[in-house]
Design a protein around this motif. Structure first.
Motif, PDB file in Angstrom:
ATOM      1  N   SER A  24       0.122  49.018   7.054  1.00  0.00           N
ATOM      2  CA  SER A  24       1.572  49.001   6.897  1.00  0.00           C
ATOM      3  C   SER A  24       1.995  49.582   5.550  1.00  0.00           C
ATOM      4  N   LEU A  25       1.226  49.277   4.510  1.00  0.00           N
ATOM      5  CA  LEU A  25       1.580  49.762   3.173  1.00  0.00           C
ATOM      6  C   LEU A  25       1.283  51.246   2.982  1.00  0.00           C
ATOM      7  N   GLN A  26       0.557  51.849   3.922  1.00  0.00           N
ATOM      8  CA  GLN A  26       0.326  53.294   3.827  1.00  0.00           C
ATOM      9  C   GLN A  26       1.638  54.060   3.974  1.00  0.00           C
ATOM     10  N   GLN A  27       2.577  53.495   4.693  1.00  0.00           N
ATOM     11  CA  GLN A  27       3.856  54.159   4.932  1.00  0.00           C
ATOM     12  C   GLN A  27       4.714  54.186   3.674  1.00  0.00           C
ATOM     13  N   ARG A  28       4.795  53.022   2.986  1.00  0.00           N
ATOM     14  CA  ARG A  28       5.632  52.917   1.785  1.00  0.00           C
ATOM     15  C   ARG A  28       5.503  51.519   1.207  1.00  0.00           C
ATOM     16  N   GLU A  29       6.078  51.319   0.045  1.00  0.00           N
ATOM     17  CA  GLU A  29       6.167  49.989  -0.535  1.00  0.00           C
ATOM     18  C   GLU A  29       6.976  49.100   0.402  1.00  0.00           C
ATOM     19  N   LYS A  30       6.578  47.834   0.492  1.00  0.00           N
ATOM     20  CA  LYS A  30       7.299  46.924   1.379  1.00  0.00           C
ATOM     21  C   LYS A  30       7.514  45.579   0.715  1.00  0.00           C
ATOM     22  N   CYS A  31       8.657  45.026   1.012  1.00  0.00           N
ATOM     23  CA  CYS A  31       9.003  43.686   0.578  1.00  0.00           C
ATOM     24  C   CYS A  31       8.213  42.686   1.427  1.00  0.00           C
ATOM     25  N   ALA A  32       7.879  41.559   0.834  1.00  0.00           N
ATOM     26  CA  ALA A  32       7.161  40.519   1.575  1.00  0.00           C
ATOM     27  C   ALA A  32       7.923  40.119   2.828  1.00  0.00           C
ATOM     28  N   CYS A  33       9.243  40.139   2.770  1.00  0.00           N
ATOM     29  CA  CYS A  33      10.039  39.740   3.938  1.00  0.00           C
ATOM     30  C   CYS A  33       9.773  40.655   5.134  1.00  0.00           C
ATOM     31  N   TYR A  34       9.562  41.934   4.904  1.00  0.00           N
ATOM     32  CA  TYR A  34       9.262  42.868   5.991  1.00  0.00           C
ATOM     33  C   TYR A  34       7.846  42.653   6.529  1.00  0.00           C
ATOM     34  N   LEU A  35       6.913  42.399   5.621  1.00  0.00           N
ATOM     35  CA  LEU A  35       5.544  42.139   6.067  1.00  0.00           C
ATOM     36  C   LEU A  35       5.482  40.867   6.914  1.00  0.00           C
ATOM     37  N   LEU A  36       6.258  39.859   6.532  1.00  0.00           N
ATOM     38  CA  LEU A  36       6.304  38.620   7.318  1.00  0.00           C
ATOM     39  C   LEU A  36       6.775  38.897   8.738  1.00  0.00           C
ATOM     40  N   GLU A  37       7.798  39.725   8.868  1.00  0.00           N
ATOM     41  CA  GLU A  37       8.325  40.067  10.197  1.00  0.00           C
ATOM     42  C   GLU A  37       7.325  40.890  10.998  1.00  0.00           C
ATOM     43  N   GLU A  38       6.737  41.884  10.363  1.00  0.00           N
ATOM     44  CA  GLU A  38       5.798  42.770  11.056  1.00  0.00           C
ATOM     45  C   GLU A  38       4.582  42.019  11.579  1.00  0.00           C
ATOM     46  N   LEU A  39       4.059  41.121  10.768  1.00  0.00           N
ATOM     47  CA  LEU A  39       2.811  40.448  11.109  1.00  0.00           C
ATOM     48  C   LEU A  39       3.016  39.141  11.867  1.00  0.00           C
ATOM     49  N   ASN A  40       4.244  38.620  11.813  1.00  0.00           N
ATOM     50  CA  ASN A  40       4.554  37.350  12.473  1.00  0.00           C
ATOM     51  C   ASN A  40       3.609  36.242  12.000  1.00  0.00           C
ATOM     52  N   ILE A  41       3.522  36.096  10.671  1.00  0.00           N
ATOM     53  CA  ILE A  41       2.702  35.054  10.062  1.00  0.00           C
ATOM     54  C   ILE A  41       3.581  34.245   9.118  1.00  0.00           C
ATOM     55  N   SER A  42       3.073  33.106   8.670  1.00  0.00           N
ATOM     56  CA  SER A  42       3.836  32.253   7.758  1.00  0.00           C
ATOM     57  C   SER A  42       3.807  32.829   6.342  1.00  0.00           C
ATOM     58  N   GLN A  43       4.737  32.369   5.532  1.00  0.00           N
ATOM     59  CA  GLN A  43       4.822  32.836   4.155  1.00  0.00           C
ATOM     60  C   GLN A  43       3.569  32.434   3.381  1.00  0.00           C
ATOM     61  N   SER A  44       3.060  31.237   3.623  1.00  0.00           N
ATOM     62  CA  SER A  44       1.859  30.806   2.901  1.00  0.00           C
ATOM     63  C   SER A  44       0.640  31.639   3.301  1.00  0.00           C
ATOM     64  N   THR A  45       0.564  32.028   4.575  1.00  0.00           N
ATOM     65  CA  THR A  45      -0.538  32.881   5.026  1.00  0.00           C
ATOM     66  C   THR A  45      -0.437  34.256   4.378  1.00  0.00           C
ATOM     67  N   LEU A  46       0.775  34.808   4.335  1.00  0.00           N
ATOM     68  CA  LEU A  46       0.961  36.108   3.680  1.00  0.00           C
ATOM     69  C   LEU A  46       0.580  36.014   2.205  1.00  0.00           C
ATOM     70  N   SER A  47       0.991  34.955   1.536  1.00  0.00           N
ATOM     71  CA  SER A  47       0.661  34.798   0.116  1.00  0.00           C
ATOM     72  C   SER A  47      -0.848  34.787  -0.100  1.00  0.00           C
ATOM     73  N   HIS A  48      -1.561  34.093   0.760  1.00  0.00           N
ATOM     74  CA  HIS A  48      -3.021  34.044   0.660  1.00  0.00           C
ATOM     75  C   HIS A  48      -3.623  35.449   0.799  1.00  0.00           C
ATOM     76  N   HIS A  49      -3.184  36.167   1.817  1.00  0.00           N
ATOM     77  CA  HIS A  49      -3.712  37.516   2.035  1.00  0.00           C
ATOM     78  C   HIS A  49      -3.347  38.455   0.888  1.00  0.00           C
ATOM     79  N   MET A  50      -2.121  38.353   0.402  1.00  0.00           N
ATOM     80  CA  MET A  50      -1.698  39.251  -0.677  1.00  0.00           C
ATOM     81  C   MET A  50      -2.445  38.945  -1.970  1.00  0.00           C
ATOM     82  N   LYS A  51      -2.754  37.677  -2.230  1.00  0.00           N
ATOM     83  CA  LYS A  51      -3.526  37.346  -3.425  1.00  0.00           C
ATOM     84  C   LYS A  51      -4.892  38.024  -3.373  1.00  0.00           C
ATOM     85  N   LEU A  52      -5.554  37.950  -2.228  1.00  0.00           N
ATOM     86  CA  LEU A  52      -6.864  38.595  -2.096  1.00  0.00           C
ATOM     87  C   LEU A  52      -6.761  40.103  -2.257  1.00  0.00           C
ATOM     88  N   LEU A  53      -5.746  40.707  -1.646  1.00  0.00           N
ATOM     89  CA  LEU A  53      -5.587  42.164  -1.744  1.00  0.00           C
ATOM     90  C   LEU A  53      -5.231  42.593  -3.163  1.00  0.00           C
TER      91      LEU A  53
END
Length: 92
Positions: A24-53
């Motif tokens: 998804s980030l290959q296309q452009r910079e994205k706000c966490a709110c858009y990633l949450l919608e695209e992936l249909n995951i919880s905010q805490s799950t996104l935070s965990h993944h983003m910390k690792l990345l």
């Protein structure tokens, strides 16, 4: 060379959600709110993944207001390619 640091980079790719985030980030910079919608995951799950990345160096971030914005790190991607090359270099 630090095997621990290298393993952290590889671990960042060892999950289907994190791979989807990178695609998804290959296309452009994205706000966490858009990633949450695209992936249909919880905010805490996104935070965990983003910390690792982000810790792996593959993703950069910046804060704007209350939202985090994420993008691929050109330097991080280049460094990761060099790590991979170091492990699978052939005699060619």
């Amino acid at each position: 060379m630090s095997y621990r640091d290298d393993a952290r980079k590889f671990k960042a790719l060892a999950d289907e959600n994190r791979l989807a985030i990178l695609m998804s980030l290959q296309q452009r910079e994205k706000c966490a709110c858009y990633l949450l919608e695209e992936l249909n995951i919880s905010q805490s799950t996104l935070s965990h993944h983003m910390k690792l990345l982000c810790d792996s160096g593959l993703v950069d971030y910046r804060k704007e207001g209350k939202w985090m914005h994420y993008s691929l790190s050109e330097e991080g991607v280049k460094a990761f390619r060099e790590v991979v090359d170091g492990y699978i270099r052939t005699g060619n």
